[in-house]
Design a protein around this motif. Sequence first.
Motif, PDB file in Angstrom:
ATOM      1  N   PHE A  73       5.344  -4.234   0.494  1.00 30.26           N
ATOM      2  CA  PHE A  73       6.699  -4.802   0.591  1.00 30.26           C
ATOM      3  C   PHE A  73       6.604  -6.231   1.146  1.00 30.26           C
ATOM      4  N   PRO A  74       6.092  -7.163   0.381  1.00 25.17           N
ATOM      5  CA  PRO A  74       5.873  -8.515   0.931  1.00 25.17           C
ATOM      6  C   PRO A  74       7.172  -9.267   1.235  1.00 25.17           C
ATOM      7  N   SER A  75       8.261  -8.984   0.511  1.00 26.49           N
ATOM      8  CA  SER A  75       9.496  -9.755   0.709  1.00 26.49           C
ATOM      9  C   SER A  75      10.696  -8.867   1.015  1.00 26.49           C
ATOM     10  N   GLU A  76      10.437  -7.644   1.472  1.00 27.91           N
ATOM     11  CA  GLU A  76      11.528  -6.709   1.758  1.00 27.91           C
ATOM     12  C   GLU A  76      12.244  -7.098   3.046  1.00 27.91           C
ATOM     13  N   ARG A  77      13.593  -7.128   3.014  1.00 31.15           N
ATOM     14  CA  ARG A  77      14.373  -7.471   4.196  1.00 31.15           C
ATOM     15  C   ARG A  77      15.254  -6.311   4.683  1.00 31.15           C
ATOM     16  N   ARG A  78      15.497  -5.336   3.816  1.00 26.81           N
ATOM     17  CA  ARG A  78      16.374  -4.229   4.211  1.00 26.81           C
ATOM     18  C   ARG A  78      15.728  -3.337   5.280  1.00 26.81           C
ATOM     19  N   PHE A  79      14.462  -3.273   5.299  1.00 22.92           N
ATOM     20  CA  PHE A  79      13.754  -2.452   6.283  1.00 22.92           C
ATOM     21  C   PHE A  79      12.410  -3.090   6.585  1.00 22.92           C
ATOM     22  N   GLU A  80      11.847  -2.663   7.715  1.00 23.18           N
ATOM     23  CA  GLU A  80      10.482  -3.039   8.091  1.00 23.18           C
ATOM     24  C   GLU A  80       9.711  -1.755   8.394  1.00 23.18           C
ATOM     25  N   ILE A  81       8.468  -1.715   7.998  1.00 22.66           N
ATOM     26  CA  ILE A  81       7.653  -0.516   8.212  1.00 22.66           C
ATOM     27  C   ILE A  81       6.235  -0.931   8.583  1.00 22.66           C
ATOM     28  N   ALA A  82       5.640  -0.179   9.487  1.00 17.98           N
ATOM     29  CA  ALA A  82       4.247  -0.420   9.895  1.00 17.98           C
ATOM     30  C   ALA A  82       3.606   0.928  10.202  1.00 17.98           C
ATOM     31  N   ALA A  83       2.327   1.020   9.916  1.00 16.36           N
ATOM     32  CA  ALA A  83       1.619   2.288  10.140  1.00 16.36           C
ATOM     33  C   ALA A  83       0.173   2.006  10.508  1.00 16.36           C
ATOM     34  N   SER A  84      -0.421   2.991  11.173  1.00 16.90           N
ATOM     35  CA  SER A  84      -1.821   2.870  11.598  1.00 16.90           C
ATOM     36  C   SER A  84      -2.425   4.261  11.686  1.00 16.90           C
ATOM     37  N   MET A  85      -3.706   4.375  11.293  1.00 15.37           N
ATOM     38  CA  MET A  85      -4.443   5.643  11.412  1.00 15.37           C
ATOM     39  C   MET A  85      -5.839   5.351  11.951  1.00 15.37           C
ATOM     40  N   GLU A  86      -6.157   5.964  13.100  1.00 12.94           N
ATOM     41  CA  GLU A  86      -7.481   5.830  13.694  1.00 12.94           C
ATOM     42  C   GLU A  86      -8.130   7.211  13.722  1.00 12.94           C
ATOM     43  N   PRO A  87      -9.170   7.433  12.908  1.00 14.82           N
ATOM     44  CA  PRO A  87      -9.825   8.745  12.927  1.00 14.82           C
ATOM     45  C   PRO A  87     -10.617   8.961  14.205  1.00 14.82           C
TER      46      PRO A  87
END
Length: 673
Positions: A445-459
């Motif tokens: 979502f390079p130009s999305e403004r309606r929402f923001e999302i972030a995620a991370s996974m560390e095994p």
Amino acid sequence: MPVLWEDMPVIGAMRLAWLDGYQELSPRERRSAPAVIVAIDEGSLRRFGQWPWPRTLVARLFDKIAAARPAAIGVDILFSEPDRLSPEWIAPSVADADPRLAERLARLPRHDATLAASIRAAPIVLGIAGLEAGNVSDTAPMTPSLQRNPDTLGTLRRYATALRSLPEIDAAAKGHGLLSADTEAGVVRRVPMVALVGGTPVLPLSLETLRLASGEALFSVRGGSGGVETVGIGDLSVPTQSDGRVWVHYTPHDPERFIPAAEVLDEEADAARFERKLVLVGVTGLGLIDYQSTPLGERMPGIEIHAQVLENVFDGALLMRPRWAPWIEVFAFVVAGLAVVYCVPRFPPGRSTALLILLVITLGLGGFAAYRGAGLLLDAAVPGAAIAFLFAAMLVETLADANAQKKSLQERLQHEREAAARLAGELDAARRIQVGILPRAELVFPSERRFEIAASMEPAREVGGDLYDFFMLDDERLFFLVGDVSGKGLPASIFMAVSKALCKSAALRRGQPVEELLREANSEIARENPESLFVTVFAAVLDTRTGRLEYCNAGHEPPFVLSPDGKIARLAGGGGPPLCVLDGFAYAAAEYSMGPRGIACVVSDGVTEAMNQSGELYGAGRLQRALERNGNSGSPAAIVDAIRADVSQFAEGAEVADDLTLLVLRWNGPSGR
């Protein structure tokens, strides 16, 4: 074998020392106080003169105790010789000097008769001492007994006869209890609950006093196949060893048990301390009696040991060494010995030594746990010493064999290092692939403004079993999920990739409601699952026009939602069990309306169950506080970084136990304001 083991002198001494150690480490706590000791102590001797006292003074002591209405009085004193201070003994010595005085003295009551009268008027038990030789008097009074399986009485301690008080005094008592107890290496560990004088069963002073207090006319002795089992007084049944003895569970010497005889005679003692109590009377002045050594490493008067026996009986705290104890000890030695025989040739000396220490500690802790939990005396010293000897023999043999195999082991080690390096390379490649299939918000979502999302996974290991995904179902609906596969490592990572692909395929293929998606994913993932793994999933669809969040939770950690005004809550309801647990389960969805700039935070249990070096969990409470601190001040990516840093700081130095996954979503409103 256990019988021989039991009877060997050196082993017996080692065992007794070990069993004493239990009591030294954890003496009995005194709970009840059924017995009070009236002690003819040093202070009483200074007040009323040296021992023996005139029998009239002893009679006055008994009268004052009896006036306080005790349940019974046990006397640990033998009156086996006449009172030399009695008038009939003094009269002849003054007859020449003063015939009239001698005549008046001769008319005075005899001291022994005075004492006998006091004893007859009170509920008193007199002590008798067992003798190894002599003839038993048929006329001497003795408490009758009921004997069940009398053939087993041959296991009891037998005395040929007993030393008793003078017949006049002895006959006045309402009971007679044995004072004798054998020492083992100078220590009183076991005392008889019943013994034989001639062929007659006799109770010890403690139980005989209890019998008199209970109003029972007799006592019972029940035997079994291995000897005596119990001694009964009315409804009370005292379990014994096969020889009629019990192991005394000691407390340290306690002055609270004692009342000086001088205080009783001077009427300074509180009479309430005697009422309905078992009162034991004995001489404790130093130099007058032999103090007995106990397993606690201290010496205490014999009368206090009688009091401790009564406390043991009242509290049900007597120690037992059952007949099967030697077999348990042999079994423990066999099991530990097999472990030594198996492991010593296969382990290096350091680990073998650690194994030996672990086995010995385990035996010791097992024995101590049996003592603390059930009052059982199990010996760990002898099996431990035998295991140490076996270990030494095995270690010598193993070290000799190890020198011959050194070259072969070095070659094998080299091969193992190479294989480990290859495996590490393969796992590293698997890690890169696994991380690569997870989406990145800045690319999706390079130009999305309606929402923001972030995620991370560390095994937690090289590869993990957590998953997350997010993508648009159409122009208006955002789909995202977070999952956690049971297990860790390579199997979990493969199952994670399959689960992620099937969930995404099901979502994109039909665009169906989220609960239908989980039903289909449950069926698809469970179809080929030979390892019977399962996966928890939180899946949701966000309508970017309205902020309506439709979600379904399949056994996953409930997410947090944070409103723009700072209120925080958790999304409950809407879900069911993890995928692959129940075939065809009908999952149910739930809804939540997000406000503009509202936040949803989904985590795996690797976050809430992160553990520090003290074994404390990070927990949902700390996660909630971290969200409250950072939720309204930064972007989802900043929130993810802040929570990861908080978890890392909390668990600093502790081993990572589970994969750590976070997904944070902020809905900015339909126009992206």
